[in-house]
Design a protein around this motif. Structure first.
Motif, short mmCIF file in Angstrom:
data_model
loop_
_atom_site.label_atom_id
_atom_site.label_comp_id
_atom_site.label_asym_id
_atom_site.label_seq_id
_atom_site.Cartn_x
_atom_site.Cartn_y
_atom_site.Cartn_z
N PHE A 156 0.82 -1.22 0.00
CA PHE A 156 0.00 0.00 0.00
C PHE A 156 0.85 1.26 0.00
CE2 PHE A 156 -2.87 -3.23 1.43
CZ PHE A 156 -4.12 -2.83 0.99
N GLU A 157 2.17 1.09 -0.17
CA GLU A 157 3.12 2.22 -0.03
C GLU A 157 2.73 3.45 -0.83
OE1 GLU A 157 3.91 -0.90 -0.45
OE2 GLU A 157 5.36 -1.44 1.12
N LYS A 158 2.28 3.23 -2.06
CA LYS A 158 2.05 4.37 -2.98
C LYS A 158 0.63 4.93 -2.88
CE LYS A 158 6.13 4.21 -4.90
NZ LYS A 158 6.62 3.08 -5.68
N LYS A 159 -0.21 4.30 -2.10
CA LYS A 159 -1.62 4.74 -2.03
C LYS A 159 -1.78 5.99 -1.18
CE LYS A 159 -4.24 0.69 -3.07
NZ LYS A 159 -4.38 0.67 -4.50
N PRO A 160 -2.69 6.86 -1.59
CA PRO A 160 -3.02 7.99 -0.70
C PRO A 160 -3.82 7.46 0.50
CG PRO A 160 -3.92 8.28 -2.94
CD PRO A 160 -3.47 6.86 -2.84
N PRO A 161 -3.45 7.87 1.71
CA PRO A 161 -4.14 7.34 2.90
C PRO A 161 -5.66 7.51 2.85
CG PRO A 161 -2.19 8.57 3.56
CD PRO A 161 -2.32 8.75 2.07
N HIS A 162 -6.13 8.62 2.23
CA HIS A 162 -7.59 8.83 2.26
C HIS A 162 -8.35 7.85 1.37
CE1 HIS A 162 -6.22 11.66 -0.91
NE2 HIS A 162 -7.31 11.28 -1.51
N HIS A 163 -7.63 7.02 0.60
CA HIS A 163 -8.31 5.99 -0.18
C HIS A 163 -8.51 4.69 0.60
CE1 HIS A 163 -7.38 7.64 -4.48
NE2 HIS A 163 -8.15 8.43 -3.77
N LEU A 164 -7.97 4.67 1.82
CA LEU A 164 -8.01 3.41 2.57
C LEU A 164 -9.28 3.31 3.43
CD1 LEU A 164 -4.33 3.49 3.90
CD2 LEU A 164 -5.17 2.37 1.82
N SER A 165 -9.59 2.08 3.83
CA SER A 165 -10.72 1.88 4.76
C SER A 165 -10.32 2.35 6.15
CB SER A 165 -11.08 0.39 4.80
OG SER A 165 -10.11 -0.31 5.55
N GLY A 166 -11.31 2.47 7.03
CA GLY A 166 -11.05 2.90 8.40
C GLY A 166 -10.01 2.03 9.11
N GLY A 167 -10.16 0.73 8.96
CA GLY A 167 -9.24 -0.21 9.62
C GLY A 167 -7.83 -0.10 9.05
N LYS A 169 -6.18 3.04 10.32
CA LYS A 169 -5.71 2.80 11.70
C LYS A 169 -4.38 2.08 11.68
CE LYS A 169 -8.17 4.41 14.83
NZ LYS A 169 -9.48 4.40 15.36
N ARG A 170 -4.29 1.08 10.79
CA ARG A 170 -3.06 0.28 10.77
C ARG A 170 -1.89 1.10 10.25
NH1 ARG A 170 -4.11 -5.02 7.91
NH2 ARG A 170 -6.19 -4.32 7.30
N VAL A 171 -2.16 1.99 9.29
CA VAL A 171 -1.08 2.86 8.80
C VAL A 171 -0.65 3.83 9.90
CG1 VAL A 171 -0.45 4.67 7.14
CG2 VAL A 171 -1.72 2.65 6.37
N ALA A 172 -1.64 4.35 10.64
CA ALA A 172 -1.30 5.26 11.74
C ALA A 172 -0.44 4.52 12.78
CB ALA A 172 -2.58 5.80 12.40
N ILE A 173 -0.77 3.27 13.04
CA ILE A 173 0.04 2.47 13.98
C ILE A 173 1.44 2.25 13.41
CG2 ILE A 173 0.27 0.18 15.05
CD1 ILE A 173 -2.84 0.18 15.32
N ALA A 174 1.51 1.99 12.09
CA ALA A 174 2.83 1.79 11.45
C ALA A 174 3.70 3.04 11.61
CB ALA A 174 2.66 1.44 9.97
#
Ligand code: ADP
Ligand code: ADP
Length: 230
Positions: A132-143, A146-151
């Motif tokens: 998911f490295e190249k994806k914009p965070p706002h395209h991701l699901s809520g979960g 959260k996991r990217v924020a934890i990363a």
């Protein structure tokens, strides 16, 4: 050994709202501690004290047994040791891509390019967000957010992770994925502090539970004694 301990902390917001009253809260190294309480009880306010964003109006906070020193250099060190994952990932994810977001903290502390790349890669792998490295965070699901924020917090290699309502807004599957991840991180030695409404998940994971109401800790202990027979 208590990695974080608050002694009789009181916190009053500038508008006069008394959000915490004589809160005594202890976190033993290597444990998962849960803070439960309704909206407005003071959970976020307490958490913002753990990395020095807020300073108590009175009372004391000890980190590894020593009172928190609020000079700039020390606060930076404290914030490296204590990572906070906010309730709303949109408050935390603001870079154009997942990779840049996770790299933000490590870049800020001036790590080498190689070290940054390694930390980004390892952290995303750890939370199951490789690819998911190249994806914009706002395209991701809520979960996923959260996991990217934890990363992003993991990439700072903290000793303690503080998560404000890590399962809020997630479906049961997403919520248990996050809790399982936290459990695994804890097994590897991370001390974890969470706030939650999710009473069902707490007894499964937390060793100690605190219940807060109107800025007061009204109950504490292991989940079995706090909740009765669960
Ligand atoms: P929780 O995280 O449990 O929902 P908070 O710590 O956000 O509770 O809020 C505790 C109390 O402090 C509430 O009464 C809330 O309205 C108040 N509060 C929170 N933030 C502020 C602020 N910036 N200014 C004034 N009052 C605030
Ligand atoms: P939480 O449940 O995580 O505490 P809230 O909805 O209570 O979230 O708060 C969202 C934001 O609004 C926070 O930044 C908090 O500090 C702020 N806030 C909450 N209550 C008040 C208040 N009474 N006055 C000013 N700001 C507030």
């Amino acid at each position: 050994m208590n990695v974080i301990e608050t002694q009789d902390i009181v916190y009053e917001y500038p508008d006069g709202t008394k959000a915490l009253e004589n809160v005594n809260f202890k976190v033993d190294e290597g444990k998962i501690v849960a803070l439960l309480g309704p909206n407005g009880a003071g959970k976020s306010t307490l958490f913002l004290h753990f990395n020095g964003i807020l300073k108590p109006s009175s009372g004391k906070i000890l980190f590894n047994g020593s009172p928190v020193d609020y000079n700039k250099k020390n606060l930076m060190k404290l914030r490296q040791n204590v990572g906070i994952v906010f309730q709303n990932p949109d408050d935390q994810l603001f870079a154009p891509t997942v990779m840049e977001d996770v790299a933000f903290g490590p870049m800020n502390i001036g790590l080498s390019k190689e070290e940054i790349e390694k930390r980004v890669k390892d952290s995303l792998k750890r939370v199951g967000m490789e690819g998911f490295e190249k994806k914009p965070p706002h395209h991701l699901s809520g979960g996923q957010k959260k996991r990217v924020a934890i990363a992003g917090i993991l990439a700072m290699d903290p000793k303690i992770m503080v998560l404000d309502e890590p399962t809020s807004g997630l479906d049961p599957k997403g919520a248990s994925q996050i809790m399982r991840l936290l459990y695994e991180l804890n097994e590897d030695g991370m001390t974890i502090i969470i706030s939650t409404h999710d009473v069902d998940l707490v007894p499964l994971y937390a060793s100690t539970v605190y219940i807060i109401s109107h800025g007061n800790i009204i109950k504490e202990g292991n989940p079995r004694t706090v909740f009765g027979d669960v």
